[in-house]
Write a protein that holds these residues in place. Structure first.
Motif, short mmCIF file in Angstrom:
data_model
loop_
_atom_site.label_atom_id
_atom_site.label_comp_id
_atom_site.label_asym_id
_atom_site.label_seq_id
_atom_site.Cartn_x
_atom_site.Cartn_y
_atom_site.Cartn_z
N ASP A 171 48.42 54.70 47.37
CA ASP A 171 47.47 54.79 46.26
C ASP A 171 47.17 53.37 45.81
N VAL A 172 46.27 53.21 44.87
CA VAL A 172 45.83 51.87 44.49
C VAL A 172 46.97 51.04 43.92
N ASP A 173 47.72 51.60 42.97
CA ASP A 173 48.80 50.83 42.34
C ASP A 173 49.86 50.43 43.37
N CYS A 183 44.13 52.17 51.30
CA CYS A 183 44.04 53.49 50.66
C CYS A 183 43.06 54.36 51.43
N GLU A 201 38.74 53.76 46.43
CA GLU A 201 40.05 53.15 46.24
C GLU A 201 40.11 51.76 46.87
N GLU A 232 38.67 49.32 44.52
CA GLU A 232 39.55 49.00 43.41
C GLU A 232 40.65 48.03 43.85
N VAL A 233 41.24 48.26 45.01
CA VAL A 233 42.23 47.32 45.53
C VAL A 233 41.62 45.94 45.71
N ARG A 242 41.57 44.03 42.61
CA ARG A 242 42.85 43.73 41.97
C ARG A 242 43.79 42.86 42.81
#
Length: 295
Positions: A138-140, A168, A173, A176-177, A180
């Motif tokens: 997942d992203v986190d 991901c 996703e 988003e990665v 970040r």
């Protein structure tokens, strides 16, 4: 045309796969010589996706690949989920100076870190290390894992991870990665049909596109994607035998700009091949050559 079924085992279990099977197709090139294509879609492919693989096989069996713009392509080694010592050996196989390391498997992050560090040390300061999560995070988890893996990739004196491949599952996703982390993001499973690349680029989901000739419908279908988007391309295989792998090599030889090593060294994972002399890297590069089909 001639059709030859084949089945070849893998020497190392790879993403749950222990063998590859399909049909080799002999046709005739425009110059009258034999031309071979491979139809070997994975069992879980839908009919629509399998049809694109057929289109790629027919393109090859009719000798319809474009003219190359280079004589050879740099290739990365493939490092499955293996203990660190064996991973280090595979990393430098066939003279490769770039290695793709499988991560996010059953061993957990600690094993991934040890594997990446061992590979980085084996390659040394001039080597490059990339990781492939096959959409498992997942992203986190991706963001946290990339911090440790990027540090591990510096163990050989290099600059850390070259990029992460498909961290991901979804394109959203990936985007988003990418926002970040400082590690470049490559889209692989998110680019399986020509239109997928448009969605990935619209979302800002990738710094690099991984293109595979057979799933995309052939070499020319991939080049259409290259023409539409000004983004670095990495040509990779879909675990074909050397006959199918030749289509990926034809694509890599024809792509106008090729800044990264390609993922075309996968025949090294086969216990036997469909040709007398497998298509493998030599001194870290691959060239097109005549192959004697034995399947």
């Amino acid at each position: 045309m001639e059709f030859r079924p084949f089945r070849v085992p893998l020497s190392t279990r790879f993403r749950g796969v222990t063998e590859r099977s399909g049909v080799l197709i002999r046709g005739t090139a425009p110059d009258g010589t034999d031309a071979w294509g491979e139809y070997s879609p994975f069992p879980d492919y839908t009919p629509d996706r399998a049809n694109r693989w057929w289109e790629a096989a027919m393109e090859a069996a009719h000798g319809l690949w474009p003219e190359p713009v280079r004589d050879s392509v740099p290739v990365n080694s493939i490092v499955p989920e293996l203990p660190a010592g064996r991973a280090a050996q595979l990393a430098v196989a066939n003279g490769c100076t770039t290695a793709k390391v499988k991560v996010a498997g059953t061993g957990g992050l600690k094993d991934d870190v040890r594997r990446v560090e061992a590979v980085a040390r084996a390659l040394g300061p001039e080597g490059r290390v990339r990781v492939d999560a096959n959409g498992a995070w997942d992203v986190d988890t991706a963001v946290r894992s990339l911090i440790e893996l990027h540090a591990a990739a510096k163990a050989g004196g290099g600059e850390g991870l070259e990029y992460v491949e498909q961290p991901c599952r979804t394109a959203a996703e990936l985007a988003e990665v990418r926002r970040r982390t400082s590690v470049l993001v490559a889209a692989d499973e998110s680019v399986r049909i020509p239109g997928d690349a448009d969605e990935v680029m619209r979302l800002g989901a990738a710094d690099i596109l991984i293109l595979k000739a057979a799933p995309m419908g052939g070499v020319r279908a991939c080049l259409d994607v290259v023409d539409r988007w000004d983004v670095p391309i990495v040509v990779s295989s879909a675990m074909e035998s050397s006959v199918g792998l030749a289509a990926g090599l034809a694509l890599a030889l024809a792509v106008p700009d090729l800044p990264y090593a390609c993922g075309l060294g996968t025949s090294a994972l086969l216990a036997r091949d469909t040709v007398a002399v497998p298509l493998v890297p030599e001194s870290g590069t691959m060239r097109m050559r005549h192959m004697e089909v034995i399947a």
